[in-house]
Design a protein around this motif. Structure first.
Motif, PDB file in Angstrom:
ATOM      1  N   LYS A  24      50.949  41.048  46.817  1.00 14.70           N
ATOM      2  CA  LYS A  24      49.559  40.619  46.837  1.00 14.70           C
ATOM      3  C   LYS A  24      49.021  40.698  45.412  1.00 14.70           C
ATOM      4  O   LYS A  24      49.072  41.751  44.773  1.00 14.70           O
ATOM      5  CB  LYS A  24      48.727  41.521  47.767  1.00 14.70           C
ATOM      6  CG  LYS A  24      47.237  41.161  47.800  1.00 14.70           C
ATOM      7  CD  LYS A  24      46.991  39.815  48.435  1.00 14.70           C
ATOM      8  CE  LYS A  24      45.507  39.520  48.550  1.00 14.70           C
ATOM      9  NZ  LYS A  24      45.257  38.148  49.067  1.00 14.70           N
ATOM     10  N   ILE A  25      48.515  39.584  44.904  1.00 12.33           N
ATOM     11  CA  ILE A  25      48.021  39.537  43.530  1.00 12.33           C
ATOM     12  C   ILE A  25      46.506  39.699  43.519  1.00 12.33           C
ATOM     13  O   ILE A  25      45.779  38.963  44.182  1.00 12.33           O
ATOM     14  CB  ILE A  25      48.399  38.198  42.850  1.00 12.33           C
ATOM     15  CG1 ILE A  25      49.919  38.096  42.747  1.00 12.33           C
ATOM     16  CG2 ILE A  25      47.755  38.079  41.475  1.00 12.33           C
ATOM     17  CD1 ILE A  25      50.410  36.782  42.192  1.00 12.33           C
ATOM     18  N   GLU A  26      46.038  40.700  42.790  1.00 12.97           N
ATOM     19  CA  GLU A  26      44.602  40.918  42.626  1.00 12.97           C
ATOM     20  C   GLU A  26      44.210  40.547  41.202  1.00 12.97           C
ATOM     21  O   GLU A  26      44.899  40.915  40.248  1.00 12.97           O
ATOM     22  CB  GLU A  26      44.256  42.392  42.893  1.00 12.97           C
ATOM     23  CG  GLU A  26      44.514  42.819  44.321  1.00 12.97           C
ATOM     24  CD  GLU A  26      44.144  44.274  44.562  1.00 12.97           C
ATOM     25  OE1 GLU A  26      43.677  44.920  43.593  1.00 12.97           O
ATOM     26  OE2 GLU A  26      44.323  44.752  45.692  1.00 12.97           O
ATOM     27  N   VAL A  27      43.117  39.821  41.063  1.00  8.12           N
ATOM     28  CA  VAL A  27      42.681  39.326  39.756  1.00  8.12           C
ATOM     29  C   VAL A  27      41.419  40.048  39.316  1.00  8.12           C
ATOM     30  O   VAL A  27      40.442  40.119  40.061  1.00  8.12           O
ATOM     31  CB  VAL A  27      42.429  37.807  39.803  1.00  8.12           C
ATOM     32  CG1 VAL A  27      41.955  37.308  38.440  1.00  8.12           C
ATOM     33  CG2 VAL A  27      43.690  37.064  40.241  1.00  8.12           C
ATOM     34  N   SER A  28      41.457  40.578  38.100  1.00  8.86           N
ATOM     35  CA  SER A  28      40.276  41.200  37.506  1.00  8.86           C
ATOM     36  C   SER A  28      39.726  40.246  36.461  1.00  8.86           C
ATOM     37  O   SER A  28      40.420  39.901  35.496  1.00  8.86           O
ATOM     38  CB  SER A  28      40.649  42.536  36.855  1.00  8.86           C
ATOM     39  OG  SER A  28      39.537  43.104  36.217  1.00  8.86           O
ATOM     40  N   VAL A  29      38.511  39.796  36.663  1.00 16.06           N
ATOM     41  CA  VAL A  29      37.913  38.788  35.787  1.00 16.06           C
ATOM     42  C   VAL A  29      37.095  39.464  34.688  1.00 16.06           C
ATOM     43  O   VAL A  29      36.248  40.312  34.968  1.00 16.06           O
ATOM     44  CB  VAL A  29      37.015  37.825  36.588  1.00 16.06           C
ATOM     45  CG1 VAL A  29      36.413  36.773  35.651  1.00 16.06           C
ATOM     46  CG2 VAL A  29      37.799  37.167  37.710  1.00 16.06           C
ATOM     47  N   VAL A  30      37.365  39.092  33.443  1.00 16.03           N
ATOM     48  CA  VAL A  30      36.598  39.583  32.302  1.00 16.03           C
ATOM     49  C   VAL A  30      35.979  38.370  31.620  1.00 16.03           C
ATOM     50  O   VAL A  30      36.685  37.459  31.191  1.00 16.03           O
ATOM     51  CB  VAL A  30      37.491  40.349  31.301  1.00 16.03           C
ATOM     52  CG1 VAL A  30      36.666  40.846  30.123  1.00 16.03           C
ATOM     53  CG2 VAL A  30      38.186  41.514  32.003  1.00 16.03           C
ATOM     54  N   SER A  31      34.679  38.351  31.521  1.00 13.45           N
ATOM     55  CA  SER A  31      33.977  37.196  30.962  1.00 13.45           C
ATOM     56  C   SER A  31      33.857  37.294  29.444  1.00 13.45           C
ATOM     57  O   SER A  31      33.563  38.368  28.904  1.00 13.45           O
ATOM     58  CB  SER A  31      32.574  37.078  31.564  1.00 13.45           C
ATOM     59  OG  SER A  31      32.648  36.911  32.967  1.00 13.45           O
ATOM     60  N   GLY A  32      34.077  36.161  28.767  1.00 11.94           N
ATOM     61  CA  GLY A  32      33.912  36.108  27.318  1.00 11.94           C
ATOM     62  C   GLY A  32      35.182  36.503  26.590  1.00 11.94           C
ATOM     63  O   GLY A  32      35.795  37.522  26.910  1.00 11.94           O
ATOM     64  N   PHE A  33      35.571  35.704  25.602  1.00 12.76           N
ATOM     65  CA  PHE A  33      36.807  35.978  24.874  1.00 12.76           C
ATOM     66  C   PHE A  33      36.779  37.331  24.178  1.00 12.76           C
ATOM     67  O   PHE A  33      37.778  38.053  24.168  1.00 12.76           O
ATOM     68  CB  PHE A  33      37.067  34.875  23.846  1.00 12.76           C
ATOM     69  CG  PHE A  33      37.449  33.560  24.467  1.00 12.76           C
ATOM     70  CD1 PHE A  33      38.334  33.509  25.519  1.00 12.76           C
ATOM     71  CD2 PHE A  33      36.916  32.378  23.998  1.00 12.76           C
ATOM     72  CE1 PHE A  33      38.699  32.309  26.096  1.00 12.76           C
ATOM     73  CE2 PHE A  33      37.278  31.164  24.560  1.00 12.76           C
ATOM     74  CZ  PHE A  33      38.161  31.122  25.618  1.00 12.76           C
ATOM     75  N   ASP A  34      35.655  37.690  23.587  1.00 14.57           N
ATOM     76  CA  ASP A  34      35.577  38.978  22.885  1.00 14.57           C
ATOM     77  C   ASP A  34      35.858  40.135  23.827  1.00 14.57           C
ATOM     78  O   ASP A  34      36.563  41.090  23.470  1.00 14.57           O
ATOM     79  CB  ASP A  34      34.197  39.147  22.242  1.00 14.57           C
ATOM     80  CG  ASP A  34      33.995  38.228  21.040  1.00 14.57           C
ATOM     81  OD1 ASP A  34      35.012  37.720  20.525  1.00 14.57           O
ATOM     82  OD2 ASP A  34      32.840  38.023  20.634  1.00 14.57           O
ATOM     83  N   ASN A  35      35.320  40.046  25.044  1.00 12.37           N
ATOM     84  CA  ASN A  35      35.546  41.107  26.029  1.00 12.37           C
ATOM     85  C   ASN A  35      36.992  41.122  26.509  1.00 12.37           C
ATOM     86  O   ASN A  35      37.587  42.189  26.695  1.00 12.37           O
ATOM     87  CB  ASN A  35      34.601  40.926  27.213  1.00 12.37           C
ATOM     88  CG  ASN A  35      33.144  41.143  26.833  1.00 12.37           C
ATOM     89  OD1 ASN A  35      32.842  41.926  25.935  1.00 12.37           O
ATOM     90  ND2 ASN A  35      32.231  40.443  27.498  1.00 12.37           N
TER      91      ASN A  35
END
Length: 601
Positions: A24-35
């Motif tokens: 099961k693949i869980e995705v953690s989203v981080v917004s913005g290239f710097d972050n």
């Protein structure tokens, strides 16, 4: 952009199904290239292992690889994925995905900047696609603000969005690279891989001059817009632009869209003098020759570098193996084609995934999905030519790369704002270049100072490893160094002695002993020794004190000087002995014989 939903909806489910639901693949989203970059770099520096896989632009590689933040995929790929890996274009598999010869990423998306134009407009005004930036500006100037009779629309010569902190540095790098990089990716296009010298100088001055004209004949809202200015192309107003593959995939101006490689430059930077010189076959070995304009240097630019996947180097071996399997499965020919060759007008098409494999450039696959054959041929032909080019330009990607690009972007935007409505002087441009260069050098010095304090690697070796030239540029080349001066001194002594002995023979040519010794051959021996000793001087020339042309000339002269000098000396000795041999042979038979110099010449 590569959105989180693309991973969740388009990449994860097929792999979960492939593993029969055991993963099961869980995705953690981080917004913005710097972050995103900050999260990945912190994980690497601290060895946290919080994530198993990173999906990121390759810009971050130089900041992470020195800390082993990305796992080495080389052995896994060679054992399980080699055939698939060799299907990837050389520019991506050999440069963008590697660090110091190790494979650290698998591409999910290819990027290359293209020239786009409205074919109907160029045909109407009898123009061909521009081959150089000068031709690009000439066309923009000619058509700008003219009313195009077939549509009755007022034309805009060039549409390139320059909003700050957007795509501006990529446009700058495309133009700059065509002037600074002539011998391949390994030499760098913004910084020299030998010593981190900024490749700005007169090249950036000329780039500013080109941008001034583009801006003058450009869209009135260029400084407020980014890549969305392609809508003006679709509206039939814009004539020329430079952009990624999104323009083709979104089927802008169907049937009228012209696609070609980004323009090149007839003038390139001489790295030793910092001056611009005319492109020749020797200076620009990868250039294209045209009868009317001469050699044009092209540097296809894989701007942004696409998106790729990397395995966290700080997780367990079991997780690494599974993560590698996910990356190679998702990037395989079969799975990647679903994203790269989308149905015309689909969600995947609007996302803008570009080819990065040879198997992605089959025209028939695109035609089946509803794309126009002629336009597809042009699009795929440009990609194939660009990503196979030995002179492919890629992003710098070393630590502080984002700052460098920001400095470049800010300098150009401020200059365009300052000179709006006026004619910029050469000194104004040079002041901008000097200021930007000084800021870049300062960033490097500050980073290297911290690296010294932390006992970590400086920027230069990381940059060299990203370009695959670290070992080559840092190997012991056994350069002669100061020993050359000993050789030069001895060579000078030999030349002086040869001249003195030849002069002594001339002065004493009527002396019985000298006459018996045959003066003509003594002179020849002296001359041969002089020529032979001259080979010492080109032997003392190396990379530290000469140009490439100078080294080539020196290298070519050595065998000529040695062979000619040796031949002169030993032919003279042989002739002397042969003459004496003939005299003694005649004496043995009680004959008198006259043997002149001409008889043995």
């Amino acid at each position: 952009d590569f959105k989180a939903n693309d991973i969740i909806e388009l990449m994860a489910p097929p792999f979960e199904e492939y593993k029969n639901g055991r993963v099961k693949i869980e995705v953690s989203v981080v917004s913005g290239f710097d972050n995103v970059f900050s999260e990945i770099e912190n994980d690497a520096r601290l060895g946290l292992g919080l994530f198993d896989v990173f999906v990121t632009p390759p810009t971050i590689m130089g900041s992470v690889a020195p800390y082993n933040g990305f796992a080495d995929l080389t052995a896994y790929i060679q054992k399980n994925y080699l055939e698939e890996w060799l299907d990837i274009f050389p520019g991506y598999r050999e440069i963008i995905a590697t660090y110091n010869g190790k494979i650290l990423m698998t591409p999910f998306d290819g990027d290359l900047l293209h020239l786009y134009y409205n074919k109907d407009i160029l045909n109407y005004y009898n123009f061909s696609a521009p081959r150089t930036w000068q031709e690009y500006n000439d066309i923009a100037e000619h058509v700008h603000e003219k009313v195009f009779p077939p549509t009755n629309k007022t034309l805009i010569g060039s549409c390139i969005g320059r909003r700050p902190q957007c795509a501006g540095p990529y446009w700058a790098m495309q133009v700059l690279s065509s002037m600074t990089q002539t011998r391949g990716s390994s030499e760098g296009s913004l910084f020299d891989t030998k010593d981190m010298s900024p490749l700005t100088n007169d090249a950036l001055v000329e780039t500013l001059q080109i941008f001034e004209k583009q801006f003058k004949y450009g869209h009135p809202t260029e400084l407020e817009n980014c890549i969305e200015l392609i809508s003006s192309l679709d509206d039939g107003e814009c004539v020329l632009t430079v952009n990624w593959g999104n323009v083709f995939l979104q089927n802008v101006i169907p049937g009228k869209l012209g696609i070609d490689r980004a323009p090149g430059s007839q003038r390139v930077l001489d790295r030793e003098t910092g001056k611009m010189v005319t492109c020749t076959k020797e200076i620009c070995p990868n250039a294209v020759y045209y009868d009317d304009v001469g050699f044009v240097n092209y540097a296809p630019y894989a701007a942004f570098g696409g998106w790729g996947g990397a395995v966290n180097g700080n997780i367990s071996d079991e997780k690494k193996k599974l993560a590698m399997e996910f990356l190679t499965f998702s990037a395989s020919k079969e799975e990647s084609s679903k994203l790269i060759i989308p149905k015309e007008g689909s969600r995947e098409a609007s996302a803008g995934y570009d080819p990065y494999r040879l198997s992605h450039i089959d025209v028939e696959d695109y035609v089946e999905q509803g794309f126009d054959r002629e336009t597809t041929n042009a699009y795929l032909g440009t990609i194939k030519e660009g990503l196979r080019s030995p002179n492919l330009a890629v992003d710098i990607r070393f630590p502080q790369a984002t700052k460098m690009m920001s400095i470049l972007d800010t300098a150009i935007i401020e200059h365009l704002n300052t000179t709006k409505g006026i004619t910029a002087t050469d000194q104004m441009r040079r002041d901008v270049v000097a200021d930007a260069t000084a800021k870049m050098v300062k960033v490097i010095q500050e980073y290297d100072t911290r690296a010294n304090n932390e006992k970590s690697e400086k920027i230069l070796p990381q940059y060299q490893k990203l370009r695959g030239v670290y070992g080559e540029l840092n190997e012991d080349k056994n350069l002669i160094g100061d020993v050359r001066w000993v050789g030069y001194a001895l060579g000078f002594v030999i030349i002086v002695m040869a001249l003195l002995f030849s002069g002594w023979v001339a002065l004493n040519r009527k002396h019985r002993v000298v006459k018996i010794s045959q003066p003509i051959f003594l002179h020849l021996i002296c001359f041969g020794v002089l020529v032979l000793s001259c080979a010492i001087f080109p032997l003392g020339i190396d990379d530290t004190d000469s140009t490439e042309r100078g080294r080539n000339v020196a290298c070519a002269s050595i065998p000529w000087l040695v062979s000619l000098g040796f031949s002169l000396v030993f032919s003279a000795l042989f002739s002397k002995l042969w003459r004496i041999n003939r005299v003694f042979a005649a004496a043995a038979s009680l004959r008198r014989v006259l043997v002149t110099e001409k008889d043995v010449a």
